[in-house]
Design an enzyme around this catalytic site. Structure first.
Site, short mmCIF file in Angstrom:
data_model
loop_
_atom_site.label_atom_id
_atom_site.label_comp_id
_atom_site.label_asym_id
_atom_site.label_seq_id
_atom_site.Cartn_x
_atom_site.Cartn_y
_atom_site.Cartn_z
N GLU A 29 3.96 -8.04 0.30
CA GLU A 29 2.63 -7.48 0.47
C GLU A 29 1.65 -8.63 0.70
O GLU A 29 1.53 -9.53 -0.14
CB GLU A 29 2.26 -6.69 -0.80
CG GLU A 29 3.20 -5.50 -0.99
CD GLU A 29 3.24 -4.96 -2.41
OE1 GLU A 29 2.49 -5.48 -3.27
OE2 GLU A 29 4.02 -4.03 -2.67
N GLU A 60 6.88 -1.26 -3.51
CA GLU A 60 7.86 -2.24 -4.01
C GLU A 60 9.28 -1.71 -3.93
O GLU A 60 10.22 -2.43 -3.56
CB GLU A 60 7.52 -2.66 -5.44
CG GLU A 60 6.27 -3.53 -5.58
CD GLU A 60 4.98 -2.74 -5.51
OE1 GLU A 60 5.03 -1.48 -5.55
OE2 GLU A 60 3.90 -3.36 -5.40
N PHE A 83 2.99 -9.79 -8.19
CA PHE A 83 2.83 -10.20 -9.58
C PHE A 83 3.99 -9.63 -10.38
O PHE A 83 4.53 -8.56 -10.05
CB PHE A 83 1.52 -9.66 -10.18
CG PHE A 83 0.29 -10.42 -9.77
CD1 PHE A 83 -0.14 -11.53 -10.50
CD2 PHE A 83 -0.45 -10.02 -8.67
CE1 PHE A 83 -1.29 -12.22 -10.12
CE2 PHE A 83 -1.59 -10.71 -8.29
CZ PHE A 83 -2.02 -11.82 -9.02
N GLY A 85 4.26 -7.87 -13.05
CA GLY A 85 4.21 -6.48 -13.47
C GLY A 85 4.40 -5.50 -12.33
O GLY A 85 4.64 -4.31 -12.55
N PHE A 86 4.34 -5.99 -11.09
CA PHE A 86 4.51 -5.11 -9.94
C PHE A 86 5.97 -4.90 -9.57
O PHE A 86 6.30 -4.16 -8.65
CB PHE A 86 3.77 -5.65 -8.71
CG PHE A 86 2.29 -5.84 -8.89
CD1 PHE A 86 1.66 -5.53 -10.09
CD2 PHE A 86 1.52 -6.34 -7.86
CE1 PHE A 86 0.29 -5.73 -10.26
CE2 PHE A 86 0.14 -6.52 -8.01
CZ PHE A 86 -0.46 -6.22 -9.21
N PRO A 89 8.07 -0.94 -10.37
CA PRO A 89 8.39 0.17 -9.45
C PRO A 89 9.68 -0.07 -8.66
O PRO A 89 10.27 0.87 -8.16
CB PRO A 89 7.17 0.22 -8.51
CG PRO A 89 6.07 -0.39 -9.29
CD PRO A 89 6.72 -1.47 -10.13
N HIS A 129 -0.10 -8.89 -14.78
CA HIS A 129 -0.38 -10.08 -13.96
C HIS A 129 0.00 -11.35 -14.72
O HIS A 129 -0.28 -12.44 -14.25
CB HIS A 129 -1.86 -10.14 -13.58
CG HIS A 129 -2.32 -8.98 -12.77
ND1 HIS A 129 -2.49 -7.73 -13.30
CD2 HIS A 129 -2.61 -8.88 -11.44
CE1 HIS A 129 -2.90 -6.90 -12.35
NE2 HIS A 129 -2.97 -7.57 -11.22
#
Lengths: 323, 321
Positions: A29, A60, A83, A85-86, A89, A129
């Site tokens: 991204e 993701e 990041f 935490g991303f 997904p 993050h």
């Protein structure tokens, strides 16, 4: 030797890997036109084209799953998750497909996929993050997990990760992106295996095992300690190179494991268990863990209390010696 | 190109007889784990796969025995996989839900609902990057359309103009959850069309209707280079899995659909058109039954993986540093 930041070293390593092998394709991204949130892929789309540095929508699971299909056809996709935490997904694709395809097909289909994840705290960000999700991936058989601690290691290990025929979760300590170090851009990335722990500072009294962002903290603590501290950078979290740690503990008799991630069922627990299996009679004290607390990552005003710092590492060293 | 009706009939019957035997073998504990039968839906896989070339790719679900057989993977290799034998198509490591055979461009069953969709997008992207004009046919149930991965995948395929044929096998129940209880928009083609993807529905119980719809869909993918969504309206006659008591459907509903059994529709048509008589149909059945018998014999005679190989291929370089 060139002095550069870890972010630049990663950029140089990615560039080398793309020059070496045209099947290396970058997905992520805002990695192309923008060059990534942390500018790790800066300039690569301009030089290698939109077909090799692909800007993807915010999806993701779709990005990682698309990379699985690409890898099945012989490509070597390198995914950037923006990041830590991303990555959640995409967890299903990573755990259910990426990790298991090789074994499920009994070796017929390899998964040479790298998932780069900026991880860890220290930049005043918040949950999602600043997290350290390594234990989830280390727990999953079929994945390899690498984390560099300095620019030179980053330059070499990103190339090794991309050359690996196995999927690699590549964790980049984001607060160290701007740390500078000497990098030998002519170094042969394949001269040394990346799947080993490294003794970065020899010592006799206490072994401190750490990785990623905590390596610098631990080296500073070792410098300040009033005893002789050996600092080991685990670097490869899966497979875990316990031999180097056990050899050190056989000499020092004391072990402190340091990481940002929460304590419970983290890497510290695994290292403690393995060391007690390998060299129980060499231990003069229980293995101590200096880690983040068992709470969701706090907001920035409390961050410094959550993250292990020099004082907490030194306190751990003192406590393990005083046992 | 398109096979004639007798061939389509024969393919459907192979799947039907294979799975009927699987059900028996499961009850007899020769096959363990979970088994999801495709009985009632055979016209969908047979109708679509008949329109693909050997170079096209297939991604399927955990209800994929029929797709594997229609693709031409040997029945004894599929049955051996059901048994978990090393002679199985995935060497016994995949089982019922993970039939996989890259040489047939059969990129797997997938135990995760919608888990295979992004993978199909990746296969199609790989084809495009290598300038190969191939189609990737991706099968999934209507339950997958409630998953995020459906939306991510069809968006990526449409955005990047990738040659994916999305085939939704709408059997009306996501295990025990009826369509109207899981989708805000029950007209699934309308939902898919929101992604600027040509989308339509067809009768999934009539193999000829299915075949014609697939012909048009595959041709459109090839001509446009972009994705197409095809909803096949179908029904599974058996429970979700062999473990499912099937308490969520009225018996009348099942009986109503059984009147449209794709195999009966095809056989009736064969007789009506004078293409085959009952004797010829019986001969096909006998032939197919022998094939199933041989597959079972092969699976029975197969060998299990040595436990010493448990760690093999967890990673390509072994599990230790």
């Amino acid at each position: 030797m060139t002095t550069m930041t870890m972010a630049k070293a990663l950029n140089a390593g990615l560039r080398r890997a793309m020059e070496r092998e045209r099947r290396v394709v970058l997905f992520g991204e805002d990695i192309g036109r923008l060059g990534g949130v942390f500018r790790v892929t800066d300039g690569l789309q301009k030089d290698f084209g939109e077909h090799r540095v692909i800007d993807a929508p915010l999806a993701e699971s779709g990005i990682v799953g698309t990379s699985v299909g690409m890898a099945m056809r012989g490509f070597r996709p390198v995914v950037e998750i923006q990041f830590d935490g991303f990555v959640y997904p995409a967890f299903d694709q990573i755990v259910s497909q990426v990790a298991k395809t090789l074994r499920r097909t009994d070796g017929a289909v390899r998964m040479p996929l790298v998932i780069r994840i900026p991880y860890g705290g220290g930049i005043g960000a918040v949950e999602h993050h600043s997290e350290s999700p390594e234990a989830y991936f280390v727990h999953t058989a079929g994945l390899r997990v690498l984390t560099p601690s300095d620019p030179q290691a980053a330059y070499l290990t990103i190339q090794q990760a991309i050359a690996s025929d196995d999927p690699v979760i590549y964790l980049e300590p984001k607060r160290r992106y701007w740390d500078k170090g000497e990098v030998d851009l002519d170094a042969d990335p394949f001269a040394l295996s990346p799947w080993h722990a490294r003794v970065l500072r020899p010592g006799d009294d206490v072994t401190v095992a750490c990785y990623g962002p905590m390596v610098r903290t631990c080296l500073e603590a070792a410098e300040a300690a009033d005893c002789s501290v050996e600092v080991i950078d685990l670097q490869s979290l899966s497979p875990l190179d316990i031999d180097v740690v056990a050899a050190s503990v056989r000499r020092t008799g004391h072990l402190v494991v340091v990481h940002e991630a929460s304590s419970t069922a983290g890497l510290g627990a695994e290292v403690a268990a393995r060391v007690s299996e390998e060299c129980f009679y060499s231990l003069e004290a229980p293995v101590l863990r200096v880690t983040g607390y068992d709470v969701p990552y706090p907001a920035s005003r409390l961050e410094e209390h959550f993250l292990p710092d020099l004082d907490r590492v030194l306190d751990g060293v003192d406590r393990v010696r005083a046992f | 190109m398109m096979a004639d009706l007798p061939s389509l009939y024969r393919q459907m019957l192979r799947i039907r007889r294979f799975e009927e035997r699987c059900a028996e073998l499961y009850s007899g504990e020769r096959i363990r784990g979970f088994v999801h039968l495709y009985i009632g839906e055979e016209a969908v896989a047979v109708g679509v796969i008949d329109r693909l070339t050997p170079d096209d790719a297939i991604v399927a679900t955990y209800r994929e025995h029929g797709h594997a057989l229609a693709r031409g993977i040997a029945m004894d290799a599929v049955m051996s996989e059901m048994y978990g034998r090393t002679q199985g198509v995935s060497h016994g490591r995949g089982g019922s839900m993970h039939l996989f055979h890259a040489p047939s461009r059969f990129y797997g069953g997938n135990a995760i609902v919608a888990g295979g969709l992004p993978l199909a997008v990746g296969l199609a992207l790989a084809d495009r990057m290598q300038d190969r004009e191939r189609v990737t046919a991706c099968f999934f149930g209507e339950g997958a359309m409630a998953e995020g991965e459906f939306h991510e995948s069809i968006n990526l395929a449409a955005l990047w103009r990738l040659p994916v044929l999305f085939v939704c096998e709408n059997n009306l129940y996501a295990m025990g959850t009826a369509l109207a209880r899981s989708e805000s928009e029950t007209n699934l083609a309308v939902k898919a069309a929101a992604y600027e993807v040509p989308s339509w529905s067809c009768d999934g119980m009539d193999v000829e209707a299915m075949s014609h719809a697939a012909e048009r869909a595959v041709a459109l993918v090839r001509d446009s280079g972009g994705p197409v969504f095809l909803e096949a309206r179908t029904f599974r006659f058996r429970a979700h899995s062999m473990y499912d008591p099937d308490r969520y459907r009225e018996r009348e509903e099942i009986e109503r659909w059984r009147e449209r059994d794709p195999i009966t529709i095809a056989s009736t048509r064969l007789i009506e058109r004078g293409l085959m008589d009952q004797e010829a149909l019986d001969a096909i059945d006998a032939d197919v039954t022998s094939e199933v018998d041989a597959a079972v014999a092969a699976a029975e005679a197969g060998t299990d993986e040595d436990v010493a190989d448990l760690e093999r291929h967890v990673t390509s370089g072994g599990v230790r540093p």
